[in-house]
Design a protein around this motif. Sequence first.
Motif, PDB file in Angstrom:
ATOM      1  N   ILE A   1       0.848  -1.199   0.000  1.00  0.00           N
ATOM      2  CA  ILE A   1       0.000   0.000   0.000  1.00  0.00           C
ATOM      3  C   ILE A   1       0.882   1.248   0.000  1.00  0.00           C
ATOM      4  N   ASP A   2       0.509   2.208  -0.830  1.00  0.00           N
ATOM      5  CA  ASP A   2       1.138   3.529  -0.817  1.00  0.00           C
ATOM      6  C   ASP A   2       0.185   4.496  -0.128  1.00  0.00           C
ATOM      7  N   PHE A   3       0.715   5.269   0.812  1.00  0.00           N
ATOM      8  CA  PHE A   3      -0.081   6.291   1.490  1.00  0.00           C
ATOM      9  C   PHE A   3       0.482   7.668   1.167  1.00  0.00           C
ATOM     10  N   LEU A   4      -0.394   8.652   1.072  1.00  0.00           N
ATOM     11  CA  LEU A   4       0.027  10.034   0.877  1.00  0.00           C
ATOM     12  C   LEU A   4      -0.208  10.781   2.184  1.00  0.00           C
ATOM     13  N   GLU A   5       0.856  11.360   2.711  1.00  0.00           N
ATOM     14  CA  GLU A   5       0.716  12.128   3.946  1.00  0.00           C
ATOM     15  C   GLU A   5       0.005  13.447   3.644  1.00  0.00           C
TER      16      GLU A   5
END
Length: 196
Positions: free
Chosen positions: A88-92
């Motif tokens: 999973i890629d998360f964007l802060e």
Amino acid sequence: MKSIKIEGQVRTDFGKSATRALRSEGMIPCVIYGGTETVSFSAPAASFRHLVYTPDFQLAEISVNGKTYRCIMKDLQFDVITDALAHIDFLELVEDKTVVANLPLKYTGQPEGVKAGGRLELKMKSVRVRTLPKYLKEYLEVNINDLKLNENMRVQDIVAENMEIMNSPRIPIASVVMTRALKQQENADAKEGKKK
């Protein structure tokens, strides 16, 4: 707005064998980017269940090494063979930086066209928006009360304050179509009219 809390551990080993070892322990490798630093971490697969397998738009509050990051999910990867969650890629979320997110559409009301015997067809479940993190919402509400028979509601009809909808404005999101029974009734009425 709903948020899911996730406890993560910093990843120090990278590469295929390290990633494979993580997954075999039931951990999912992840990355957080978009803020001042890029954070690679892993967390138990079960902790993502309510974030990944839902149509809802939610925030993720991810704690890694005592620091909490407010994020949105940007990308998911699944194993091509087992279909298990693989990465999973998360964007802060940074307060003064715009983000692009997919927000669900929540349709409310009873269309006039349905009351007249038509059938409602929902063509879109979500739209892509660009906005500041403080304006993100769980969904965009779309009132379809005024939708008449054989009419479309389009992306341009969505009310979205403080955000730019990135989908093409002419794309239909909902329509009321004539049912077969209603068409047959209209044809029968038209034939009756000719006979008179």
